[in-house]
Design a protein around this motif. Structure first.
Motif, short mmCIF file in Angstrom:
data_model
loop_
_atom_site.label_atom_id
_atom_site.label_comp_id
_atom_site.label_asym_id
_atom_site.label_seq_id
_atom_site.Cartn_x
_atom_site.Cartn_y
_atom_site.Cartn_z
N PRO A 36 0.84 -1.21 0.00
CA PRO A 36 0.00 0.00 0.00
C PRO A 36 0.86 1.24 0.00
O PRO A 36 1.96 1.26 0.58
CB PRO A 36 -0.81 -0.14 1.30
CG PRO A 36 0.02 -1.02 2.17
CD PRO A 36 0.75 -1.96 1.26
N ILE A 37 0.39 2.28 -0.64
CA ILE A 37 1.12 3.55 -0.70
C ILE A 37 0.16 4.69 -0.35
O ILE A 37 -1.06 4.54 -0.41
CB ILE A 37 1.72 3.80 -2.10
CG1 ILE A 37 0.61 3.86 -3.15
CG2 ILE A 37 2.75 2.73 -2.44
CD1 ILE A 37 1.10 4.27 -4.52
N ASP A 38 0.73 5.81 0.02
CA ASP A 38 -0.08 7.01 0.25
C ASP A 38 -0.69 7.46 -1.07
O ASP A 38 -0.03 7.48 -2.10
CB ASP A 38 0.77 8.15 0.83
CG ASP A 38 1.23 7.85 2.24
OD1 ASP A 38 0.55 7.04 2.92
OD2 ASP A 38 2.26 8.40 2.66
N ASP A 39 -1.97 7.77 -1.02
CA ASP A 39 -2.64 8.29 -2.21
C ASP A 39 -2.23 9.75 -2.37
O ASP A 39 -2.73 10.63 -1.68
CB ASP A 39 -4.16 8.18 -2.05
CG ASP A 39 -4.89 8.37 -3.37
OD1 ASP A 39 -4.37 9.12 -4.21
OD2 ASP A 39 -5.97 7.78 -3.55
N ASP A 40 -1.29 10.00 -3.26
CA ASP A 40 -0.72 11.35 -3.38
C ASP A 40 -1.36 12.18 -4.49
O ASP A 40 -0.79 13.17 -4.92
CB ASP A 40 0.79 11.28 -3.60
CG ASP A 40 1.16 10.61 -4.91
OD1 ASP A 40 0.26 10.00 -5.53
OD2 ASP A 40 2.33 10.69 -5.31
N ARG A 41 -2.52 11.79 -4.94
CA ARG A 41 -3.21 12.63 -5.93
C ARG A 41 -3.58 13.96 -5.29
O ARG A 41 -4.12 13.99 -4.19
CB ARG A 41 -4.46 11.91 -6.47
CG ARG A 41 -4.13 10.79 -7.44
CD ARG A 41 -5.36 10.03 -7.86
NE ARG A 41 -5.88 9.22 -6.77
CZ ARG A 41 -6.89 8.36 -6.91
NH1 ARG A 41 -7.48 8.23 -8.08
NH2 ARG A 41 -7.31 7.65 -5.89
#
Length: 355
Positions: A36-41
């Protein structure tokens, strides 16, 4: 001559034996591991008041004064602007005169009814005369009530020549100057509540593709001019219709305890305070252009060679890509020098690569 010929044959054999070995290129790789990654949108928007009202006079007339300017804080009931009252004063005096006249007519009508009632008891008048007196009295009472209503209306209209604030707020715009004639309902002052603010963004449709309907995610909002000033908020409203020009959707984020520096009109940057489901993340340098479509080089540890495989990219970011199809967990992908490789080429992993 025989010796010379033998020497030449020997040299030719040496050249064949010393043919160069296949080129082995050193490469850097990474092991595919979904995580999982940070949603950086992110999206750029601005600070706006949640409640903003256009305040105008309830009657038309000539503006003679305006007591506030943009940026001024006002309390409920404070004077904002005033109209010329000459016409309304005249209407009030006329209404007061009508009430006085109607009251006098009613006094006379009541006296006539009383006399007709006494004469009827003595038998010296007719019922028709008495009925006419009763009718005149009732008519006079109705006219007096109508005159009083007109008087109340004239008083209200005179009061409406003063424009006052309906709630505590900040003036965000003015649209009338002294000397200007305005119509009833025309905006004179725009007033906003300062304690409730929103961050408003125009977001592309793709941002909603993977999110369930009705989802209200948390959002981090920071000032563009000072990124260290941050506030947290929650999506409270998403426009159901796209903008006809930009084809984006307006998203309003309700901010919790916003700092004072986030003033109306300030430019802000918003990003979702969330992580994604496990995804495959590769460096942007790992992509190879295969006929206009993305592909990656897969390292085969058994033969120490590489092979090209097409992939599907779900999202491009600044320095990385999110791959949805084409590679699996545990495979080794080349991340540097991809444009110098060929199918089946032998490679050597640099120290630490592929671990």
């Amino acid at each position: 001559m025989l010796v010379l010929g033998g020497s030449l044959l020997g040299l030719a054999g040496c050249r064949e034996a010393a043919a160069p070995a296949p080129e082995i290129r050193p490469v850097r790789t990474v092991v595919v591991m979904p995580k999982p990654i940070d949603d950086d949108r992110q999206a750029v928007g601005e600070i706006r008041p949640r409640q903003e009202s256009d305040i105008g006079f309830r009657v038309g007339g000539k503006v003679i004064s305006r007591a506030v300017d943009v940026g001024v804080s006002v309390k409920s009931g404070d004077l904002l602007a005033r109209l010329d009252t000459q016409d309304f004063d005249n209407r009030l005096r006329s209404a007061e005169a009508d009430v006085t006249s109607a009251d006098a007519v009613l006094v006379e009508a009541r006296a006539t009814e009383q006399r007709q009632s006494e004469l009827l008891e003595k038998g010296v008048t007719t019922h028709s005369n008495y009925d006419a007196a009763v009718k005149n009295r009732r008519s006079s009472e109705a006219k007096l009530e109508s005159a009083k209503a007109a008087l109340d209306l004239a008083k209200d209209q005179l009061a409406y020549t003063e424009l006052r604030a309906d709630f505590d707020g900040i003036v965000t715009a003015v649209a009338a100057e002294p000397g200007q004639v305005v119509n009833a309902g025309q905006m004179v002052v725009r007033l906003a509540k300062p304690d409730q603010i929103d961050a408003v963004f125009n977001v592309a449709e793709a941002a909603f593709r993977d999110r369930p309907a009705g989802d209200r995610p948390a959002v981090l909002v920071n000032l563009l001019s000072s990124p260290s000033i941050v506030a947290e908020g929650t999506v409270r409203e998403v426009s159901p219709v796209a903008d006809p020009v930009t084809r984006t959707y307006q998203v309003k984020v309700s901010l919790e305890n916003p700092p004072a520096a986030m003033r109306f009109g300030a430019s802000v940057l918003g990003r979702l305070k969330a992580t994604t489901a496990p995804v495959i993340v590769l460096p942007g340098s790992a992509l190879y252009d295969q006929g206009g479509k993305p592909a990656v080089w897969i390292y085969d540890s058994a033969s120490s060679t590489v092979k090209l495989r097409p992939v599907q990219v779900s999202r491009f970011e600044t320095d990385r890509v999110i791959v949805s199809e084409g590679v699996s967990q545990g495979e080794v992908v080349v991340t540097a020098g991809v444009n110098r490789l060929r199918e089946g080429q032998h490679v050597r992993l640099l120290d630490g690569a592929g671990s």
